[in-house]
Design an enzyme around this catalytic site. Structure first.
Site, PDB file in Angstrom:
ATOM      1  CD  GLU A   1      -2.715  -1.176   2.452  1.00 22.20           C
ATOM      2  OE1 GLU A   1      -2.815  -0.531   3.072  1.00 22.20           O
ATOM      3  OE2 GLU A   1      -3.831  -1.909   2.435  1.00 22.20           O
TER       4      GLU A   1
ATOM      5  CG  ASN B   1      -0.697  -7.043  -1.510  1.00 23.89           C
ATOM      6  OD1 ASN B   1      -1.277  -7.631  -2.260  1.00 23.89           O
ATOM      7  ND2 ASN B   1      -1.270  -6.945  -0.126  1.00 23.89           N
TER       8      ASN B   1
ATOM      9  CG  HIS C   1      -9.949  -5.745   0.565  1.00 20.27           C
ATOM     10  ND1 HIS C   1     -10.261  -6.672   1.281  1.00 20.27           N
ATOM     11  CD2 HIS C   1      -8.695  -5.280   0.840  1.00 20.27           C
ATOM     12  CE1 HIS C   1      -9.375  -7.075   1.822  1.00 20.27           C
ATOM     13  NE2 HIS C   1      -8.071  -6.457   1.624  1.00 20.27           N
TER      14      HIS C   1
ATOM     15  CD  GLU D   1      -4.709  -7.867   1.739  1.00 20.95           C
ATOM     16  OE1 GLU D   1      -5.524  -7.214   2.082  1.00 20.95           O
ATOM     17  OE2 GLU D   1      -3.573  -7.774   1.826  1.00 20.95           O
TER      18      GLU D   1
ATOM     19  CG  ASP E   1     -12.908  -8.501   1.492  1.00 24.30           C
ATOM     20  OD1 ASP E   1     -12.748  -7.695   0.669  1.00 24.30           O
ATOM     21  OD2 ASP E   1     -12.380  -8.530   2.491  1.00 24.30           O
TER      22      ASP E   1
HETATM   23  C1  XIL Z   1      -6.508  -6.251   8.029  1.00 22.47           C
HETATM   24  C2  XIL Z   1      -6.795  -7.380   9.110  1.00 22.47           C
HETATM   25  O1  XIL Z   1      -7.675  -8.331   8.289  1.00 22.47           O
HETATM   26  C3  XIL Z   1      -7.410  -6.886  10.269  1.00 22.47           C
HETATM   27  O2  XIL Z   1      -7.679  -8.003  11.226  1.00 22.47           O
HETATM   28  C4  XIL Z   1      -6.676  -5.966  10.905  1.00 22.47           C
HETATM   29  O3  XIL Z   1      -7.159  -5.256  12.037  1.00 22.47           O
HETATM   30  C5  XIL Z   1      -6.275  -4.799   9.916  1.00 22.47           C
HETATM   31  O4  XIL Z   1      -5.611  -5.457   8.729  1.00 22.47           O
HETATM   32  N1  XIL Z   1      -4.978  -4.285   3.528  1.00 22.47           N
HETATM   33  C6  XIL Z   1      -4.011  -5.291   4.010  1.00 22.47           C
HETATM   34  C7  XIL Z   1      -4.306  -6.471   5.265  1.00 22.47           C
HETATM   35  O5  XIL Z   1      -3.002  -5.496   3.418  1.00 22.47           O
HETATM   36  O6  XIL Z   1      -3.257  -6.451   5.905  1.00 22.47           O
HETATM   37  C8  XIL Z   1      -5.505  -5.724   6.197  1.00 22.47           C
HETATM   38  O7  XIL Z   1      -5.805  -6.713   7.059  1.00 22.47           O
HETATM   39  C9  XIL Z   1      -6.675  -5.486   5.172  1.00 22.47           C
HETATM   40  C10 XIL Z   1      -6.346  -4.354   4.155  1.00 22.47           C
END
Ligand code: XIL
Length: 455
Positions: free
Chosen positions: A170, A212, A249, A278, A280
């Site tokens: 990020e 990422n 996401h 990741e 969802d």
């Molecule tokens: C999130 C986790 O799912 C949570 O449990 C934590 O509180 C915060 O981080 N991008 C990412 C992940 O790269 O590491 C994040 O994970 C979600 C967004």
């Protein structure tokens, strides 16, 4: 001295990784059918096995404190052949106090996964978020050094156990700027990302090293283009990057777009693997889940898909019910769609070779990458060189800190703002780099590249 090479010949790419995934999947099948669920887990009936048949993995984020929940581990062990620790490898977890490393929870996940033939994605070595307090309060060269030490120590600890690392997470800003995200790490200098990749490469030469990010899924977005330009620049200069992770996401504010496949294939055409890291989706619409999986299967260098949790109740966005299993661990419609997509998908044999045409790679007004290097330093002044990639005709904005003054320049056409501290340098046909001398006037801060625009 910048190392330059067009092709990274190291063997961590494609065939070797593919073999590892297939072997891991075979081990998973053997383990699950022999020891856990006799007769129920076979290719075509679970996410991991079906993905493995297509040369891919299907993974999930895992939380160490849920490994004692048998409803959770039953699904994990049955369905998935790749695991990403959800929080346990982050900086605050692995180096809670400077120089004191803590690997217990991460090791627990790695051991659970590897003993069952699942591969592990490491997440994440360098990130502006979830930093321990000591790191949050650091800056400058001390922070740069601490970050590089962290990358080295953690990548060394997990060497040989992690198939891919999210080395940097990020690092780009949202919105239309295409700029880097402001952070304490970014303020250590624009080259912090490549420095992190080089440190990770030295510590674990066999892991795939990924960049990422989120909101990089839509091909037309400035953030996507900015990351694309960085990866292209890294590949052209031999910075050791192997893969790009797309967090994916998706929700109402940041929806899936059908140009996602173009995004994946365009990055892959740069010579990197791509991974959905990741996933969802708000409300878990079956059609969108199916589309994401089909998009990955359509791109030869898309290695696999990781969903960010197992049941909706495990999600960091539980209220959006974005996952494949409901709170009771039952398969949702999205699960059936994903499994069907994995089973119907074909395995492409033709890696994309032609660079993408939309949008044009160097559109006027598009971004390029300008990297500043320190040059000779005298008692009162110092030189800097800026190298531009991603455009042959460019405009680069550089700022020095008052009372510094730029006293001379070469290989470009400069103009100045009213303060005299911000220089806009335009290419003048002298090539892809320019230089300048800064009178320190007592201040030895590095000049900062503010932007690079193709013109
Ligand atoms: C999130 C986790 O799912 C949570 O449990 C934590 O509180 C915060 O981080 N991008 C990412 C992940 O790269 O590491 C994040 O994970 C979600 C967004």
């Amino acid at each position: 001295m910048i190392e330059r090479c067009q092709e990274d010949a190291r063997p961590r790419f494609g065939p070797r990784a593919r073999t590892a995934v297939v072997l891991a999947a075979a081990a998973l099948l053997a383990a699950t059918s022999a020891a856990f669920l006799p007769g129920t887990a076979s290719a075509g009936t679970t996410l991991g096995a079906s993905a493995a048949e297509k040369g891919r993995y299907f993974g999930t984020a895992v939380a160490a404190n849920k490994l004692s929940d048998s409803a959770y581990t039953t699904i994990l062990n049955r369905e998935f052949n790749s695991v990403t620790p959800e929080n346990e490898m982050k900086i605050d977890a692995t180096e809670p106090q400077q120089g004191r490393f803590s690997y217990g929870a991460a090791d627990q996940i790695v051991s659970h996964a590897r003993s069952r033939g699942m591969s592990v994605r490491g997440h994440t070595l360098a990130w502006h978020s979830q930093q321990p307090g000591w790191m949050q309060s650091m800056s400058g060269s001390a922070l740069r050094q601490a970050m590089l030490n962290h990358v080295t120590q953690v990548a060394t600890h997990f060497r040989g156990q992690v198939v891919a690392w999210d080395v940097v997470n990020e690092a780009f800003a949202d919105g239309s700027s295409g700029a880097r995200r402001d952070s304490n790490l970014q303020r250590t200098g624009n080259d912090w990302i490549e420095a992190a990749f080089r440190a990770a490469d030295a510590a674990d030469p066999n892991a795939k090293l990924c960049y990422n990010d989120y909101n990089t899924d839509n091909w037309t977005h400035a953030k996507t283009q900015a990351v694309y330009n960085m990866v292209r620049d890294f590949k052209s200069r031999g910075v050791p990057i192997d893969c790009v992770g797309f967090q994916s996401h998706f929700n109402n504010d940041s929806p899936y777009n059908s140009n996602y496949r173009t995004t994946l294939s365009s990055f892959a055409a740069l010579g990197v693997d791509v991974q959905v890291t990741e996933l969802d989706i708000q409300g878990a619409p079956a059609n969108t889940y199916r589309a994401v999986v089909e998009d990955c299967l359509a791109v030869a260098r898309c290695n696999g898909v990781t969903v960010w949790g197992i049941r909706d109740s495990d999600s960091w966005r539980a209220s959006q019910t974005p996952l494949l299993f409901n709170n009771s661990g039952q398969k949702k419609a999205a699960y059936d769609a994903v499994l069907a997509a994995l089973n119907n998908g074909t395995t492409p044999t033709d890696p994309p070779t032609t660079p993408p045409t939309t949008p044009p790679t160097n559109p006027p007004g598009g971004s390029c990458t300008a990297t500043l290097q320190d040059g000779t330093r005298w008692g009162d002044r110092f030189n800097s060189t800026v190298t531009v990639s991603g455009a042959s005709s460019w405009t680069v904005v550089v700022a020095v800190t008052s009372p510094q003054k730029i006293s001379s320049t070469w290989n470009g056409s400069p103009t100045w703002d009213s303060s005299g501290n911000v220089m806009t340098m335009r290419s003048n046909g002298s090539g892809n780099s320019f230089g300048f001398t800064t009178m320190a006037n007592g201040n030895w801060n590095r000049p900062v590249v503010q932007s690079c625009t193709a013109s």
